[in-house]
Enzyme design. Structure first.
Site, short mmCIF file in Angstrom:
data_model
loop_
_atom_site.label_atom_id
_atom_site.label_comp_id
_atom_site.label_asym_id
_atom_site.label_seq_id
_atom_site.Cartn_x
_atom_site.Cartn_y
_atom_site.Cartn_z
N CYS A 7 -5.38 0.38 3.29
CA CYS A 7 -5.48 -1.02 3.71
C CYS A 7 -6.90 -1.56 3.51
O CYS A 7 -7.09 -2.71 3.16
CB CYS A 7 -5.04 -1.18 5.16
SG CYS A 7 -6.04 -0.28 6.36
N HIS A 27 -6.58 -1.63 11.21
CA HIS A 27 -5.91 -2.10 9.99
C HIS A 27 -6.75 -3.17 9.30
O HIS A 27 -7.24 -4.10 9.96
CB HIS A 27 -4.54 -2.66 10.35
CG HIS A 27 -3.67 -2.97 9.17
ND1 HIS A 27 -3.48 -2.10 8.12
CD2 HIS A 27 -2.92 -4.07 8.88
CE1 HIS A 27 -2.66 -2.65 7.23
NE2 HIS A 27 -2.31 -3.84 7.67
N ASN A 53 -1.15 -9.49 4.46
CA ASN A 53 -1.03 -8.08 4.77
C ASN A 53 -0.80 -7.28 3.49
O ASN A 53 -0.72 -7.85 2.38
CB ASN A 53 0.12 -7.86 5.76
CG ASN A 53 -0.02 -6.59 6.56
OD1 ASN A 53 -0.89 -5.76 6.30
ND2 ASN A 53 0.85 -6.40 7.54
N GLN A 75 0.81 -1.21 0.00
CA GLN A 75 0.00 0.00 0.00
C GLN A 75 0.84 1.27 0.00
O GLN A 75 0.35 2.35 -0.32
CB GLN A 75 -0.92 0.01 1.22
CG GLN A 75 -0.20 0.19 2.55
CD GLN A 75 -1.13 0.09 3.74
OE1 GLN A 75 -1.64 -0.97 4.04
NE2 GLN A 75 -1.36 1.23 4.41
#
Length: 360
Positions: free
Chosen positions: A165, A301, A322, A159
């Protein structure tokens, strides 16, 4: 003031004097699994050596010597935290990754951007609430599932400093269900969400996955990433970049909060969008293992759950994708312990999960 100025001058001279020779050594440095060795902590010379090597490895260049000195001090503080944690933690370890010159506050401000609300169902219309799940929920779930091995997970994305996110989490879940239903793994456009989904979400300043699912269901789908590439910043909405949307969803569903069986049943069917508390300092430098370190449950997140299983020590975990690039964690993934005494589980992992639905 005089003593502080003298110390700064000495360190400055040391860095200048050693930079040329250390840069030549940096490229060939044999890094350990965590990016440093115990001998690196024994003297200022070795710390400077390590810092220069780390800079070379991560292509880091600072505009001024003052900035370099500041980042060196931050780097040292992070290194000592990493080393101290690795001496205590039994099931996971930390490493000197690309975030090692950021304070923890800087890291949180740049990379944590989820914007949760008190209740999703009151603020987002769940357009799939009356529809059947894409795949019938299994009553007896498998002992382990890894959607990466089933071809439903695209490579880890980064990102950057854009707080997107929420968009990458949404896209990962849609890429997964699209592959399961159609057999085609297609990378989709986060940038389209950042630029165009602005009624409730806020681009690089954060958002929420449920809002994004509702937006995609109502507008007809998403472009491929190659047609609407990610630029790590907010741009102008260009809905006509391609002639047709390539992926659609029917709607989305929320997983009951703090219910492990419901989450695992859903995850046995497809990848999920989940929210976590990633504000703990260890998250910044996670490098491997089953994470069971300190973290809270204040969700900040957005990530994607892409499987679950059990480790060598019998630790049960959820596999999480992630959005901090493939150099973070286990090639961009983290295994998070799932059997804990808290109903919301590790880092609030079970508090807010959802998934898109797609008609066959």
């Amino acid at each position: 003031m005089a003593a502080s100025s003298s110390n700064t001058t000495v360190l400055l001279l040391l860095i200048i004097a050693t930079s040329a020779s250390l840069l030549s050594l940096a490229a060939g440095r044999d890094f350990s699994i965590v990016g440093y060795s115990s001998s690196d902590l024994t003297s200022t010379d070795k710390l400077v050596d390590l810092f220069e090597s780390w800079m070379e490895r991560h292509s880091r260049i600072y505009e001024t010597i003052e900035e370099k000195l500041l980042r060196f001090e931050i780097f040292k503080d992070n290194l000592f935290h990493i080393d101290d944690t690795n001496k205590k933690a039994a099931n996971y370890w930390l490493g000197l990754n690309e975030f090692a010159d950021l304070t923890h506050e800087e890291f949180k401000n740049n990379y944590l951007s989820l914007k949760p609300v008190n209740t999703r169902r009151d603020t987002v219309n769940d357009s799939s609430s009356s529809s059947l799940s894409t795949v019938e929920i299994r009553s007896n779930i498998p002992k382990a599932v890894d959607w990466r091995k089933k071809g439903a997970v695209t490579p880890v994305k980064n990102q950057g400093s854009c707080g997107s996110c929420w968009a990458l989490s949404t896209i990962a879940a849609i890429e997964g269900i699209n592959q399961i239903v159609t057999g085609n793994l297609t990378a989709l456009s986060e940038q389209e969400l950042i630029d165009c989904d602005t009624s409730y979400n806020n681009g690089c300043n954060g958002g929420l996955m449920d809002y994004a699912f509702a937006y995609i269901a109502s507008t007809g789908g998403l472009h491929k990433e190659e047609d609407y590439p990610y630029i790590m910043e907010e741009g102008t909405c260009e809905m006509t970049k391609a002639d047709a949307k390539v992926v659609t969803i029917s709607g989305y569903k929320d997983v009951p909060a703090n219910n492990e069986q419901s989450l695992l049943k859903a995850l046995a069917n497809q990848p999920l969008s989940v929210a976590i508390d990633a504000s703990g300092r260890d998250f910044q430098f996670y490098s491997g293992g089953v994470f069971d370190g300190h973290c809270g449950t204040s969700l900040d997140h957005g990530v994607a759950a892409v499987g679950y299983g059990s480790g060598e020590k019998g630790l049960d975990y959820v596999i999480v994708k992630n959005s901090w690039g493939p150099k973070w964690g286990e090639k961009g993934f983290i295994r998070m312990k799932r059997n804990t005494n808290k109903p919301e589980r590790m880092c609030g992992l079970y508090k807010m999960a959802s998934y898109p639905t797609k008609s066959k």
